[in-house]
Design a protein around this motif. Structure first.
Motif, PDB file in Angstrom:
ATOM      1  N   GLU A 202       1.551  -4.715  -7.214  1.00 44.62           N
ATOM      2  CA  GLU A 202       1.087  -3.291  -7.058  1.00 44.62           C
ATOM      3  C   GLU A 202       1.515  -2.544  -8.457  1.00 44.62           C
ATOM      4  O   GLU A 202       2.427  -2.390  -8.863  1.00 44.62           O
ATOM      5  CB  GLU A 202       1.525  -2.558  -5.648  1.00 44.62           C
ATOM      6  CG  GLU A 202       1.144  -3.331  -4.557  1.00 44.62           C
ATOM      7  CD  GLU A 202       1.667  -2.788  -3.227  1.00 44.62           C
ATOM      8  OE1 GLU A 202       0.898  -1.846  -2.988  1.00 44.62           O
ATOM      9  OE2 GLU A 202       2.472  -3.183  -2.749  1.00 44.62           O
TER      10      GLU A 202
ATOM     11  N   ARG B 235      -2.571  -0.935   6.899  1.00 42.87           N
ATOM     12  CA  ARG B 235      -1.267  -0.341   6.099  1.00 42.87           C
ATOM     13  C   ARG B 235      -0.358   0.175   7.214  1.00 42.87           C
ATOM     14  O   ARG B 235      -0.751   0.462   8.278  1.00 42.87           O
ATOM     15  CB  ARG B 235      -1.622   0.976   5.369  1.00 42.87           C
ATOM     16  CG  ARG B 235      -2.276   0.512   3.955  1.00 42.87           C
ATOM     17  CD  ARG B 235      -2.714   1.728   3.246  1.00 42.87           C
ATOM     18  NE  ARG B 235      -3.740   2.968   4.102  1.00 42.87           N
ATOM     19  CZ  ARG B 235      -3.299   3.870   4.243  1.00 42.87           C
ATOM     20  NH1 ARG B 235      -1.930   4.586   3.979  1.00 42.87           N
ATOM     21  NH2 ARG B 235      -4.291   4.614   5.010  1.00 42.87           N
TER      22      ARG B 235
ATOM     23  N   PHE C  56      -5.659   0.030  -1.309  1.00 38.24           N
ATOM     24  CA  PHE C  56      -4.314   0.078  -0.496  1.00 38.24           C
ATOM     25  C   PHE C  56      -3.428   1.117  -1.124  1.00 38.24           C
ATOM     26  O   PHE C  56      -2.854   1.915  -0.160  1.00 38.24           O
ATOM     27  CB  PHE C  56      -3.529  -1.288  -0.515  1.00 38.24           C
ATOM     28  CG  PHE C  56      -4.185  -2.451   0.194  1.00 38.24           C
ATOM     29  CD1 PHE C  56      -4.038  -2.399   1.574  1.00 38.24           C
ATOM     30  CD2 PHE C  56      -4.918  -3.510  -0.457  1.00 38.24           C
ATOM     31  CE1 PHE C  56      -4.830  -3.353   2.315  1.00 38.24           C
ATOM     32  CE2 PHE C  56      -5.545  -4.450   0.228  1.00 38.24           C
ATOM     33  CZ  PHE C  56      -5.447  -4.242   1.703  1.00 38.24           C
ATOM     34  N   ASP C  57      -3.415   1.301  -2.500  1.00 41.70           N
ATOM     35  CA  ASP C  57      -2.554   2.284  -2.934  1.00 41.70           C
ATOM     36  C   ASP C  57      -3.404   3.671  -3.331  1.00 41.70           C
ATOM     37  O   ASP C  57      -2.579   4.527  -3.506  1.00 41.70           O
ATOM     38  CB  ASP C  57      -2.126   2.080  -4.197  1.00 41.70           C
ATOM     39  CG  ASP C  57      -0.917   0.843  -4.177  1.00 41.70           C
ATOM     40  OD1 ASP C  57      -0.320   0.726  -3.167  1.00 41.70           O
ATOM     41  OD2 ASP C  57      -1.035  -0.438  -5.312  1.00 41.70           O
TER      42      ASP C  57
ATOM     43  N   PHE D 148      -8.054   5.677   0.871  1.00 42.19           N
ATOM     44  CA  PHE D 148      -7.294   4.464   1.488  1.00 42.19           C
ATOM     45  C   PHE D 148      -8.143   3.394   1.816  1.00 42.19           C
ATOM     46  O   PHE D 148      -9.273   3.784   2.537  1.00 42.19           O
ATOM     47  CB  PHE D 148      -6.124   4.700   2.106  1.00 42.19           C
ATOM     48  CG  PHE D 148      -5.041   5.808   1.325  1.00 42.19           C
ATOM     49  CD1 PHE D 148      -4.005   5.056   0.655  1.00 42.19           C
ATOM     50  CD2 PHE D 148      -4.839   6.874   1.707  1.00 42.19           C
ATOM     51  CE1 PHE D 148      -3.084   5.631   0.078  1.00 42.19           C
ATOM     52  CE2 PHE D 148      -3.911   7.724   1.062  1.00 42.19           C
ATOM     53  CZ  PHE D 148      -3.030   7.309   0.170  1.00 42.19           C
TER      54      PHE D 148
ATOM     55  N   GLY E 150       0.877  -1.284   0.107  1.00 42.76           N
ATOM     56  CA  GLY E 150      -0.140   0.021   0.147  1.00 42.76           C
ATOM     57  C   GLY E 150       0.738   1.212   0.055  1.00 42.76           C
ATOM     58  O   GLY E 150       2.118   1.076  -0.060  1.00 42.76           O
TER      59      GLY E 150
END
Length: 275
Positions: free
Chosen positions: A122, A172, A141-142, A168, A93
């Motif tokens: 990712e 994380r 997550f990113d 988000f 993330g």
């Protein structure tokens, strides 16, 4: 009949000319050369590379989240991994992705700049097409990133990409020590990507983290070195992960398939529901 065909051909040529002029409008020469493979080289994996790991990072955490971090570090020191999302193959993330445990690839197009890593598969999308923030962001997550290219010296070439990321989901952390982020996931990240003026093979990412676990915005600079002859290798977390979590205890699976403790005096797992 001939007139009709002539009109059709003229229309087609006009469309092709328009497409060509559009392509010229997005001249690749205007954008910085970020092609290749970017690694952290010998750079450290702690979040702030300018300081030693552990307590000497001196993050501006609130007292509540300072206590959580200290508990995470104590767990790490004793062999525990329950605080670490990566131990169960969850993505790093943002912003932890930018530690670059595995090499990063920057793919620049006029509308989107992609940041991809083989670890956890990712793939960030930084939209640079002038869009506004959507009314609703599907958490990830990113996160959702919007960027803006900057021509610092009015040379007609872009030098800097400024990015803001929101939207988000968790869990994380900032690094392997368990530097926490608030579970409300209201993190806002602001980045500035730019090549080193003295070294075109070094890329800087100035990252400011704004999060409710911290008393103020926290800015660090992470550096990446370009590999001249990159070799891309597949990284598959699930196939190489040797951790097993039972309740809140983490155990290690040995090469011959047996559970092993990860810390001293760790209780044996309760196997009453296993044959």
């Amino acid at each position: 009949m001939l007139d009709r065909r002539a009109i059709q051909i003229a229309a087609l040529l006009a469309m092709l000319a328009l497409a060509a002029s559009g392509a010229r409008a997005h001249d690749e020469a205007k954008y910085p050369d970020w092609k290749g493979q970017w690694t952290r080289g010998n750079g450290p994996a702690q979040w702030d590379p300018s300081k030693p790991g552990g307590p000497r990072q001196q993050p501006p955490l609130t007292p509540e989240y300072q206590a959580i971090w200290e508990a995470n570090m104590a767990s790490q020191a004793s062999g525990g991994e329950s605080y670490n999302p990566q131990a169960v193959c969850l993505p790093s993330g943002m912003p932890r992705l930018m530690i670059a445990y595995e090499p990063l690839e920057m793919i620049v197009t006029p509308e989107v700049t992609y940041v991809r890593a083989d670890q956890f598969g990712e793939n960030r999308r930084i939209y640079t097409d002038g869009r506004n923030w959507p009314d609703k962001i599907v958490p990830s997550f990113d996160g959702y990133s919007i960027g803006r290219w900057v021509d610092r010296d009015a040379s007609g070439r872009y030098h800097t990409l400024e990015v803001e990321t929101r939207g988000f989901k968790g869990p994380r952390t900032l690094d392997a020590s368990g530097l926490p982020l608030h579970p409300d996931n209201k993190t806002i990240l602001k980045e500035r990507f730019y090549l080193d003026p003295a070294n075109p093979n070094r890329l800087h990412d100035q990252i400011t983290t704004i999060d409710n676990a911290y008393t103020r915005p926290w800015t660090v600079i992470r550096d990446f070195d370009r590999e001249e002859k990159p070799i891309w290798t597949e990284t598959n977390c699930a196939s190489g992960n040797h951790y097993v979590f039972l309740k809140k205890e983490s155990y290690f699976v040995s090469a011959d398939g047996y559970l092993m403790p990860t810390r001293k005096d760790q209780p044996a797992p309760d196997l009453q529901n296993f044959k």
